[in-house]
Design an enzyme around this catalytic site. Sequence first.
Site, short mmCIF file in Angstrom:
data_model
loop_
_atom_site.label_atom_id
_atom_site.label_comp_id
_atom_site.label_asym_id
_atom_site.label_seq_id
_atom_site.Cartn_x
_atom_site.Cartn_y
_atom_site.Cartn_z
N ARG A 162 0.83 -1.22 0.00
CA ARG A 162 0.00 0.00 0.00
C ARG A 162 0.86 1.26 0.00
NH1 ARG A 162 -5.41 -0.56 2.47
NH2 ARG A 162 -6.13 -2.50 1.60
N ASP B 86 -6.98 -2.48 -7.03
CA ASP B 86 -7.48 -3.15 -5.83
C ASP B 86 -7.78 -4.60 -6.17
OD1 ASP B 86 -8.39 -2.28 -2.97
OD2 ASP B 86 -9.78 -3.82 -3.64
N ARG C 87 -3.38 6.65 1.30
CA ARG C 87 -3.88 7.87 1.94
C ARG C 87 -2.91 8.56 2.89
NH1 ARG C 87 -9.19 4.98 3.88
NH2 ARG C 87 -7.60 3.36 3.87
N TYR D 207 -14.98 -11.60 0.55
CA TYR D 207 -15.71 -10.36 0.23
C TYR D 207 -16.95 -10.64 -0.61
CZ TYR D 207 -11.77 -7.76 2.12
OH TYR D 207 -10.82 -7.25 2.96
N ARG E 143 -6.80 11.63 -5.62
CA ARG E 143 -8.09 10.95 -5.44
C ARG E 143 -9.24 11.94 -5.49
NH1 ARG E 143 -9.88 7.83 -0.05
NH2 ARG E 143 -10.15 10.01 0.51
#
Length: 358
Positions: free
Chosen positions: A27, A77, A31, A154, A40
Site C-alpha cells: 500500500r 485493488d 492515503r 468479500y 483521489r
Amino acid sequence: MSRPQNDNFLRALLREPVDYTPAWLMRQAGRYLPEYCETRRRAGSFLDLCKNPSLACEVTLQPLARYDLDAAILFSDILTVPDAMGLGLYFAEGEGPKFERPLRDEWEIRDLEAPDPNVHLRYVMDAVAEIRRALNNSVPLIGFSGSPFTLACYMVEGGSSDDFRRVKTMLYDRPDLLHRILEVTTRAVVDYLNAQIESGVQAVMIFDTWGGTLAHRAYREFSLDYMRRIVEGLIKTRDGERIPSIVFTKGGGQWLESIAAIGCDGIGLDWTTDLFDARRRVGDRVALQGNLDPMALFASPEAVAAEAKRVLDSFGGDDGPGGPGGHVFNLGHGISQFTPPDNVSALVEAVRQYSRRV
Ligand code: CP3
C-alpha cells in the site's frame, strides 16, 4: 526487453546476489501521502481513480518520487475482479468495500463466470502499459491479485467482516458451493495475472489476506490448493526474463513449508514470524519478503531505523540457512493511512544504508 536499471528486487526474489536489500511497502501509494489524497479528490472517488489509467499511473509513481524504493506496485485493488464478475463494487464512506450483489443464492453461484480481463479489466491493462512507459525501465513493476479465498470472503460476506460468518457457514454446510466460487475465481485470477504479465508487469503477488483465519485443515483445501493452481497457471517467462511470484498469507507463518512447496518464488511474511526461523524452514526454495510491523512506523524516526535494522538482522545476512540472498524488505501488512510520511523516509534510508553490500 532487458531487466530494469535497478533490478535488486527481481534479483532478491530469484536469490541472485544483490547490492543491498531491496525494499518496497505494501500500500505504498495510499492515503498517508497528501499527494495521493489530492489525486483521489481530482478523480472523484477511489474506484474512479482505479478505473482511470493515467491517474492510476500518477499515484503509482508518487511514492517513488518521495522515497528510494526498489519496486513500483500497480495501483488498483483486489476487488476489481469480483466487480468485473458483475457483483457491483462500491466504497461506502468510512465503511470500506461493499458489493451490491453479494453471492447468497445457489443460482448466483452456478451462474458465476470468469471475466475476460482484456475486456472487463481493460483499464487495469491500460494502467500497466502506461506505468511501464512512465517508469522507463528504472525499477520493476509488480502486478497483483487477491487469492481466491480472500476474494470469496468479500464476495460472500458482501464486504469486510469481523468473523467471516457467512463464508465459513458455507464452507462447513455447503463446501461444494464454496469450491465452485473458488474454482471460477481461480480461473479469473490466472487469466487476470497473465494479462497483467502480457501488459508488462515484471513480478506478481497474490494477497491472501484472510487465509490465516481458516482452520488448519481448511487452509490447504480452501486457500492453498487454489493458489497452487494459480502459480502453476502463470506465465513463467516473458521476453526471456523470469516473472517471479510472491504468495502472502497473512497469519500463515505455521504453513511456510507447504506454501514454499507450491512453486512460488517468494513468500510474504507478516510480523509475527521470525525471518531467521522462516529461512531455516524453507531453505533455498524461496525468497522471503517482509516483515516490519506497520505500527512501528508511528514511533520516532530513530526507533523506526532501529526496528528496520532488527528486521534485517533477523534475516541474518548472507551466512544464514539456505545460503546468501533472498530477502525483500517490506512491512508485514499494508501501511496505515495515519503513518507520518517522514518516518517512511527514515525507514527506507535505514534499510538502504544498513544493508548495502558494495
Ligand atoms: O500496495 C499498493 O500500493 C497497491 C494498491 C493496493 C490497494 N489495495 C489500494 C487501496 C493493493 C495491493 C490493495 C490490495 C487489497 N485490497 C487487499 C489485500 C492486501 C491487504 O491490505 O490485506 C485487500 C484486502 C483489499 C480490499 C480493500 N481495498 C479494503 C479492505 C479497502 C479498505 C481498507 C482501507 O484501508 O480503507 C480497500 C481500499 C483501498 N485499496 C485503498 C487503497 C489505497 C484506500 C481507499 C481510499 O483511497 O479511500
